[in-house]
Design a protein around this motif. Structure first.
Motif, PDB file in Angstrom:
ATOM      1  N   ARG A 176       0.637  -1.152   0.407  1.00 49.52           N
ATOM      2  CA  ARG A 176      -0.168  -0.381  -0.132  1.00 49.52           C
ATOM      3  C   ARG A 176       0.782   1.168  -0.208  1.00 49.52           C
ATOM      4  N   LEU A 177       0.593   2.068  -0.967  1.00 46.56           N
ATOM      5  CA  LEU A 177       1.353   3.748  -1.549  1.00 46.56           C
ATOM      6  C   LEU A 177       0.762   4.298  -0.166  1.00 46.56           C
ATOM      7  N   PHE A 178       1.533   5.145   0.347  1.00 48.31           N
ATOM      8  CA  PHE A 178       1.417   6.225   1.078  1.00 48.31           C
ATOM      9  C   PHE A 178       1.338   8.015   0.794  1.00 48.31           C
ATOM     10  N   ARG A 179       1.238   8.907   0.243  1.00 53.14           N
ATOM     11  CA  ARG A 179       1.875  10.177   0.608  1.00 53.14           C
ATOM     12  C   ARG A 179       2.364  10.083   1.451  1.00 53.14           C
ATOM     13  N   ALA A 235      -3.046  -5.655  14.818  1.00 53.29           N
ATOM     14  CA  ALA A 235      -4.436  -5.439  16.062  1.00 53.29           C
ATOM     15  C   ALA A 235      -4.691  -6.489  15.665  1.00 53.29           C
ATOM     16  N   GLU A 236      -4.915  -7.037  13.919  1.00 54.27           N
ATOM     17  CA  GLU A 236      -5.284  -8.381  14.277  1.00 54.27           C
ATOM     18  C   GLU A 236      -4.733  -9.338  13.740  1.00 54.27           C
ATOM     19  N   GLY A 237      -2.998  -9.169  14.149  1.00 55.12           N
ATOM     20  CA  GLY A 237      -2.565 -10.334  13.974  1.00 55.12           C
ATOM     21  C   GLY A 237      -1.515 -10.325  12.959  1.00 55.12           C
ATOM     22  N   ARG A 238      -1.954  -9.383  11.839  1.00 61.95           N
ATOM     23  CA  ARG A 238      -0.964  -9.519  10.280  1.00 61.95           C
ATOM     24  C   ARG A 238       0.330  -8.204  10.747  1.00 61.95           C
ATOM     25  N   THR A 239       1.010  -9.155  10.046  1.00 59.97           N
ATOM     26  CA  THR A 239       2.878  -9.186   9.783  1.00 59.97           C
ATOM     27  C   THR A 239       2.633  -7.628   8.827  1.00 59.97           C
ATOM     28  N   VAL A 240       3.331  -6.622   9.522  1.00 58.10           N
ATOM     29  CA  VAL A 240       3.697  -5.158   9.143  1.00 58.10           C
ATOM     30  C   VAL A 240       4.738  -4.229   8.387  1.00 58.10           C
ATOM     31  N   GLY A 241       5.007  -4.303   7.026  1.00 58.03           N
ATOM     32  CA  GLY A 241       6.456  -3.982   7.222  1.00 58.03           C
ATOM     33  C   GLY A 241       6.552  -2.425   6.795  1.00 58.03           C
ATOM     34  N   ALA A 242       7.679  -1.486   5.870  1.00 52.06           N
ATOM     35  CA  ALA A 242       7.710  -0.337   5.983  1.00 52.06           C
ATOM     36  C   ALA A 242       8.843  -0.083   4.847  1.00 52.06           C
ATOM     37  N   VAL A 294       2.656  -4.278   3.798  1.00 55.81           N
ATOM     38  CA  VAL A 294       3.692  -2.953   2.979  1.00 55.81           C
ATOM     39  C   VAL A 294       3.517  -1.652   2.939  1.00 55.81           C
ATOM     40  N   LEU A 295       4.058  -1.233   3.963  1.00 59.94           N
ATOM     41  CA  LEU A 295       3.207   0.093   3.516  1.00 59.94           C
ATOM     42  C   LEU A 295       4.722   1.008   2.921  1.00 59.94           C
ATOM     43  N   VAL A 296       4.627   1.477   2.133  1.00 61.27           N
ATOM     44  CA  VAL A 296       5.702   2.133   0.904  1.00 61.27           C
ATOM     45  C   VAL A 296       5.094   3.787   1.078  1.00 61.27           C
ATOM     46  N   GLU A 297       6.727   4.119   1.134  1.00 62.55           N
ATOM     47  CA  GLU A 297       5.799   5.892   1.215  1.00 62.55           C
ATOM     48  C   GLU A 297       5.982   6.596  -0.250  1.00 62.55           C
ATOM     49  N   ALA A 298       4.999   7.108  -0.950  1.00 60.99           N
ATOM     50  CA  ALA A 298       5.889   6.795  -2.170  1.00 60.99           C
ATOM     51  C   ALA A 298       6.716   8.266  -2.141  1.00 60.99           C
ATOM     52  N   VAL A 299       7.301   7.916  -3.540  1.00 60.13           N
ATOM     53  CA  VAL A 299       8.442   8.551  -3.798  1.00 60.13           C
ATOM     54  C   VAL A 299       8.174   9.871  -4.725  1.00 60.13           C
ATOM     55  N   PRO A 300       9.500  10.942  -5.452  1.00 59.69           N
ATOM     56  CA  PRO A 300       8.833  11.614  -5.699  1.00 59.69           C
ATOM     57  C   PRO A 300       8.153  11.891  -7.038  1.00 59.69           C
TER      58      PRO A 300
END
Ligand code: TXA
Ligand code: MG
Length: 341
Positions: free
Chosen positions: A240-243, A259-266, A314-320
């Motif tokens: 999931r991309l995020f600005r 909280a739902e027990g999922r493994t999250v990365g960034a 996986v949360l991904v910070e958007a790039v320029p």
């Protein structure tokens, strides 16, 4: 499967000769290029080409790139070599640029998934160049991953994805560019960018003139370059991309998932982003390089790592949005779920 280490700068003749022998006999060899690792086979051997599709689980409609030692080798595979091809070849080959041109009948139709065109590229990596010289045949080489999975930038990634499906892996260490070549279609009147890479439109356009964007081309034709289609180049996890402005929403999403027990990365661009919540919410946080070239080099290794540690999200910070980021942006967009946060 064998893995042979090879010096990426000055490849030793022994491993290269063994790899070339396998290629000539119709087998499959994974080898480093400057972009990503390729899964190579003799382009003139229909059985070997079929084995590439089978090993990758690649749909029969997705054509392959033919790698050659030099521009003269490319010219032999096409029926028309336009002035723009000559100019681009002189400027960017050997290098991360693939040209789509009218296919010569001596190239098996299966290589191009039945299309009238063929994609050709002269790779710059010394191992790829040595292999092409030793094999003395053009080598089809898609990225050495299972279809739809993340391309390999290290030999370990190839082992993980295709280990039991390839005879030999030449291990030349991590690749330098990290995302796949720019694909430019010169087979029609107006050139079109089918896949952005590290070479930007700005760098290419002086050599080709006016270009159609891949999106415009996709809108015009029933079946564009299959590489342009939908989800591709994605890790197992949901991406999931995020600005940067929506970092708070991203964190909320991470908290709920955790909280739902999922493994999250960034994957973050701002090195301080989420720095304080790592252990509570984020299993793995990777701060990516802040320049486009550096980011491209690390991106797939980061995706592979997220898979290895078992991330579900996986949360991904958007790039320029600037031109030099176009290749990275394209890969992130394909990997990510819509819409971005
Ligand atoms: O950097 C690269 O290009 C790597 C290394 C190994 O050279 N190779 C690579 O191959 O990325 P592959 O098969 O993963 O991607 C080839 C892309 C696909 O998007 C395919 O649809 C497109 O090139 N392509 C190949 N032949 C084509 C053709 N005749 N017309 C349009 N697109 C074509
Ligand atoms: Mg690929």
């Amino acid at each position: 499967m064998h893995i042979l280490p090879v010096d990426p700068e000055n490849p030793e003749p022994d491993p290269i000769e063994r790899a070339a022998e396998i290629i000539r006999l119709g087998g499959l060899v994974a080898f480093p290029t400057e972009t990503v690792y390729g899964l190579g086979a003799n382009a003139f051997d229909e059985g070997a080409v079929a084995r590439i599709y089978a090993a990758k689980g690649r749909p029969a409609y997705n054509p392959l790139i033919v790698h050659v030692a030099d521009a003269a080798g490319a010219e032999e595979l096409v029926t028309h070599w336009p002035p723009a091809a000559a100019r681009l070849a002189a400027a960017f080959w050997p290098g991360p640029l693939t040209l789509v041109l009218p296919r010569h009948p001596r190239v098996p139709a299966r290589v191009s998934a039945g299309l009238e065109t063929v994609a050709v590229r002269v790779p710059a990596h010394p191992v790829a160049r040595a292999l092409l010289r030793a094999a003395r045949v053009p080598i089809v080489a898609p990225s050495a991953n299972r279809s739809m999975a993340v391309s390999p930038t290290r030999a370990e990634h190839v082992v993980k994805g295709l280990g039991d499906r390839v005879e030999l892996i030449l291990d030349g260490g991590a690749t330098d560019i990290g995302i796949e070549s720019t694909v430019l279609d010169l087979s029609r009147e107006k050139p079109a960018l089918l896949r952005p890479g590290v070479l930007s439109l700005e760098e290419l356009s002086p050599f080709v003139g006016a270009m159609e964007s891949g999106a415009a081309r996709a809108g015009n034709h029933a079946r564009p370059s299959p590489g342009m289609l939908d989800r591709h180049y994605a890790p197992r996890a949901t991406v999931r991309l995020f600005r940067p402005a929506a970092a708070g929403d991203a964190l909320d999403l991470a908290r709920r998932a955790a909280a739902e027990g999922r493994t999250v990365g960034a994957l973050v661009l701002d090195p301080d982003r989420f720095g304080d919540v790592v252990t509570a919410v984020l299993h793995t946080r990777l701060a990516m390089p802040q320049d486009a070239r550096g980011y491209a080099r690390e991106l797939y290794a980061a995706f592979h790592r997220m898979d290895e540690v078992g991330c579900d999200l996986v949360l991904v910070e958007a790039v320029p949005a600037s031109p030099e980021w176009a290749g990275v942006q394209d890969r992130l967009r394909r990997a990510g779920e819509e819409p971005p946060l």
